[in-house]
Design a protein around this motif. Structure first.
Motif, PDB file in Angstrom:
ATOM      1  N   ALA A 173      43.476  31.095  19.201  1.00 57.40           N
ATOM      2  CA  ALA A 173      42.521  31.127  17.947  1.00 57.40           C
ATOM      3  C   ALA A 173      42.665  30.358  17.183  1.00 57.40           C
ATOM      4  O   ALA A 173      41.467  30.166  16.767  1.00 57.40           O
ATOM      5  CB  ALA A 173      43.650  32.356  16.556  1.00 57.40           C
ATOM      6  N   THR A 174      43.314  29.125  17.668  1.00 52.21           N
ATOM      7  CA  THR A 174      42.895  28.111  16.990  1.00 52.21           C
ATOM      8  C   THR A 174      41.640  27.201  18.138  1.00 52.21           C
ATOM      9  O   THR A 174      40.870  26.714  17.548  1.00 52.21           O
ATOM     10  CB  THR A 174      44.340  27.027  17.143  1.00 52.21           C
ATOM     11  N   ALA A 175      42.002  27.503  19.115  1.00 55.28           N
ATOM     12  CA  ALA A 175      41.020  26.791  20.113  1.00 55.28           C
ATOM     13  C   ALA A 175      39.148  27.211  19.759  1.00 55.28           C
ATOM     14  O   ALA A 175      37.893  27.150  20.370  1.00 55.28           O
ATOM     15  CB  ALA A 175      40.935  27.102  21.184  1.00 55.28           C
ATOM     16  N   MET A 176      39.232  28.713  19.821  1.00 58.88           N
ATOM     17  CA  MET A 176      37.777  29.454  19.312  1.00 58.88           C
ATOM     18  C   MET A 176      36.764  29.278  18.178  1.00 58.88           C
ATOM     19  O   MET A 176      37.459  28.824  17.143  1.00 58.88           O
ATOM     20  CB  MET A 176      37.849  30.906  19.080  1.00 58.88           C
ATOM     21  N   PRO A 177      35.424  28.261  18.898  1.00 55.86           N
ATOM     22  CA  PRO A 177      35.221  27.496  17.439  1.00 55.86           C
ATOM     23  C   PRO A 177      34.347  29.116  15.846  1.00 55.86           C
ATOM     24  O   PRO A 177      34.103  30.193  17.308  1.00 55.86           O
ATOM     25  CB  PRO A 177      33.542  27.203  17.903  1.00 55.86           C
ATOM     26  N   LYS A 178      34.183  29.169  15.198  1.00 52.68           N
ATOM     27  CA  LYS A 178      34.217  29.919  14.312  1.00 52.68           C
ATOM     28  C   LYS A 178      32.331  29.972  14.006  1.00 52.68           C
ATOM     29  O   LYS A 178      32.303  30.345  13.413  1.00 52.68           O
ATOM     30  CB  LYS A 178      35.577  29.487  12.754  1.00 52.68           C
ATOM     31  N   THR A 179      32.243  30.675  15.143  1.00 57.49           N
ATOM     32  CA  THR A 179      30.935  30.831  15.201  1.00 57.49           C
ATOM     33  C   THR A 179      30.440  32.654  14.962  1.00 57.49           C
ATOM     34  O   THR A 179      28.814  32.371  14.718  1.00 57.49           O
ATOM     35  CB  THR A 179      30.609  30.174  16.955  1.00 57.49           C
ATOM     36  N   MET A 180      31.260  33.168  14.232  1.00 57.77           N
ATOM     37  CA  MET A 180      30.939  34.162  14.065  1.00 57.77           C
ATOM     38  C   MET A 180      31.305  34.679  12.802  1.00 57.77           C
ATOM     39  O   MET A 180      31.289  35.347  12.403  1.00 57.77           O
ATOM     40  CB  MET A 180      31.722  35.430  15.207  1.00 57.77           C
ATOM     41  N   THR A 181      32.009  33.578  12.014  1.00 56.07           N
ATOM     42  CA  THR A 181      31.916  34.013  10.347  1.00 56.07           C
ATOM     43  C   THR A 181      31.041  34.463   9.597  1.00 56.07           C
ATOM     44  O   THR A 181      29.327  34.051   9.578  1.00 56.07           O
ATOM     45  CB  THR A 181      32.441  32.107   9.574  1.00 56.07           C
ATOM     46  N   GLY A 182      31.267  35.906   9.555  1.00 55.83           N
ATOM     47  CA  GLY A 182      29.997  36.466   8.286  1.00 55.83           C
ATOM     48  C   GLY A 182      29.203  37.345   9.003  1.00 55.83           C
ATOM     49  O   GLY A 182      28.738  38.281   8.617  1.00 55.83           O
ATOM     50  N   LYS A 183      30.140  37.605  10.681  1.00 55.56           N
ATOM     51  CA  LYS A 183      29.281  39.138  10.829  1.00 55.56           C
ATOM     52  C   LYS A 183      30.584  40.117  10.924  1.00 55.56           C
ATOM     53  O   LYS A 183      31.044  38.938  11.049  1.00 55.56           O
ATOM     54  CB  LYS A 183      28.369  38.179  12.443  1.00 55.56           C
ATOM     55  N   ARG A 184      30.256  40.623  11.181  1.00 57.85           N
ATOM     56  CA  ARG A 184      31.047  41.788  11.173  1.00 57.85           C
ATOM     57  C   ARG A 184      30.791  42.516  13.068  1.00 57.85           C
ATOM     58  O   ARG A 184      29.568  42.749  13.431  1.00 57.85           O
ATOM     59  CB  ARG A 184      30.455  43.004  10.258  1.00 57.85           C
ATOM     60  N   ILE A 185      31.804  42.431  13.733  1.00 64.23           N
ATOM     61  CA  ILE A 185      31.611  43.237  15.148  1.00 64.23           C
ATOM     62  C   ILE A 185      33.244  44.571  14.941  1.00 64.23           C
ATOM     63  O   ILE A 185      34.271  44.694  14.375  1.00 64.23           O
ATOM     64  CB  ILE A 185      32.492  42.612  15.939  1.00 64.23           C
ATOM     65  N   LEU A 186      31.556  45.166  15.800  1.00 58.58           N
ATOM     66  CA  LEU A 186      32.807  46.807  15.730  1.00 58.58           C
ATOM     67  C   LEU A 186      32.454  47.086  17.340  1.00 58.58           C
ATOM     68  O   LEU A 186      31.941  46.478  18.031  1.00 58.58           O
ATOM     69  CB  LEU A 186      31.516  48.005  15.410  1.00 58.58           C
ATOM     70  N   VAL A 187      34.437  47.229  17.598  1.00 62.68           N
ATOM     71  CA  VAL A 187      34.308  47.042  19.284  1.00 62.68           C
ATOM     72  C   VAL A 187      35.244  48.386  18.838  1.00 62.68           C
ATOM     73  O   VAL A 187      36.060  48.993  18.648  1.00 62.68           O
ATOM     74  CB  VAL A 187      36.004  45.901  19.354  1.00 62.68           C
ATOM     75  N   SER A 188      35.356  49.592  20.133  1.00 62.66           N
ATOM     76  CA  SER A 188      35.684  50.545  20.324  1.00 62.66           C
ATOM     77  C   SER A 188      37.051  50.246  21.641  1.00 62.66           C
ATOM     78  O   SER A 188      36.638  49.417  22.663  1.00 62.66           O
ATOM     79  CB  SER A 188      35.456  51.676  21.158  1.00 62.66           C
TER      80      SER A 188
END
Length: 398
Positions: A173-188
């Motif tokens: 989690a520390t390594a991932m750039p926070k490029t998806m901040t503000g986005k909502r992702i739905l996963v099944s």
């Protein structure tokens, strides 16, 4: 990702060998540091074999390749993980004591720092230890809190080190750039179960591991994540809204209700295509003759989502096939109106259902076909999220 794994002298040190192995499997470059007390618990050779790096044991090793290793490694590292973190090393960190290699390294290091305490429950709960933990947390250290359980001293209490798989998730989690901040992702994720009678159901071999890894990777990238999960033997990911479902119709309802407010759907679940035509209220009794079970078609969830999908939304599907993998995936991509599909051969060795690794082919709407090598599902999930983020950005620029 460059990781320093600092092992201090707690009995939980033995858990850091599987953590080291897991880090290397996801592609991390790992440097292990053992304190003097840690060397009483574990030997350097297994770590050196796993990392292909010599373990650092002492500040003044006669054969040291780098006399300024405590400074240069502090610059090299993307993250430092202290696991297990004893009361002693936590106290040194809190008070700025630098009397060995690790404590000196920690003073020279200014990046992300994860600390996983492990000790007797009375030692952990002692006011001095709690004050020291609070001090290093205020300075920016992320505390991977211990859990309650059976301790080495044969008591039950809070002080058991967080499990290696959970520490791994925190590191990634520390390594991932926070490029998806503000986005909502739905996963099944996971299978569905179609009830036959009160004791029987139809299902498949999906473990949910791929979908759960994708949900975690999206969270690591800063996204607000909704995970719709069939029945699996996995703990709900912390910090992720998880909606449990049982049947394919349950899955359809949850997905179609949540999709409207989401930027992307990654459909990693394996819903049953058919369900029993009639549910029996009482247990079916065994007879003398063969039994035929009438089935009826379940709803096609991706086709339903295709009808409500908006231009800015991204739709990603999976195709688990046993033959003509790429051809069937290409067909599904077109029929379902997908932006990307991840296909895998379920007959391949050490990949697919239930395994911790996978080998996939990724195809997008533009016709690009990528055959990705076998990798851990955590690493694969991070790469899938990178591709989804790219697709979202491309749509935003249109």
């Amino acid at each position: 990702m460059n990781v320093i794994l600092a092992v201090s002298g707690g009995i939980a040190a033995y858990k850091t060998l599987p953590l080291t192995s897991a880090l290397t499997k996801v592609g991390c470059d790992v440097q292990v540091v053992l304190t003097k007390h840690a060397r009483e618990m574990v030997m350097p050779l297994p770590y050196e074999t796993l990392t292909s790096r010599k373990v650092i044991l002492d500040m003044f090793e006669p054969q040291a390749e780098d006399v300024l290793a405590h400074i240069n490694l502090a610059r090299w590292a993307d993250v430092v993980v202290v696991a297990p973190a004893t009361a002693n090393i936590i106290a040194k960190m809190a008070h700025g004591i630098a009397d060995d290699f690790l404590s000196t390294l920690l003073l020279a290091y200014g990046g992300p720092l994860l600390v996983a305490p492990a000790m007797n429950d009375q030692m952990y709960l002692h006011p001095a230890t709690q004050a020291n933990i609070e001090t290093i947390a205020q300075r920016g250290a992320e505390i991977l809190a211990p859990v309650e359980g059976q301790l080495a001293c044969h008591t039950v209490g809070v002080g058991k080190m967080m499990e290696p798989e959970d520490i791994l998730k925190a590191i990634l989690a520390t390594a991932m750039p926070k490029t998806m901040t503000g986005k909502r992702i739905l996963v099944s994720a996971g299978p569905t179960q179609e009830q036959v009678d009160p004791v029987r159901y139809l299902t498949n071999h999906s473990s949910g591991k791929m979908g759960y890894a994708i949900a975690q990777a999206a969270k690591n990238a800063g996204a607000d994540v909704i995970l719709v999960s069939g029945p699996v033997h996995l703990d709900p990911p912390p910090g992720i809204k998880t909606i449990p479902i049982i049947s394919t119709r349950d899955l359809e309802k949850a997905i179609t209700e949540a999709f409207e407010t989401c930027d992307a759907l990654i459909m990693a679940a394996a819903p049953s295509d058919y369900r029993p035509a009639v549910y029996l209220d009482n247990k079916m009794k065994k007879g003398e003759e063969d039994l035929s079970l009438a089935l009826t078609r379940n709803p096609d969830i991706l086709s339903a989502v295709k009808e409500i999908k908006k231009p800015h939304q991204v739709l990603v599907g999976f195709a688990a096939e046993s033959q003509n993998v790429e051809g069937y995936a290409q067909d599904k991509l077109k029929r379902k109106g997908l932006d990307m599909i991840i296909a895998n051969d379920i007959t391949a060795a050490n990949a697919g259902f239930g395994h911790d690794v996978n080998t996939v082919t990724v195809i997008d709407r533009a016709g690009q076909v990528d055959h990705w090598p076998t990798m851990s599902k955590d690493r694969l999930a991070a790469q899938i999220i990178e591709r989804v983020d790219k697709l979202l950005n491309e749509k935003k620029s249109l």
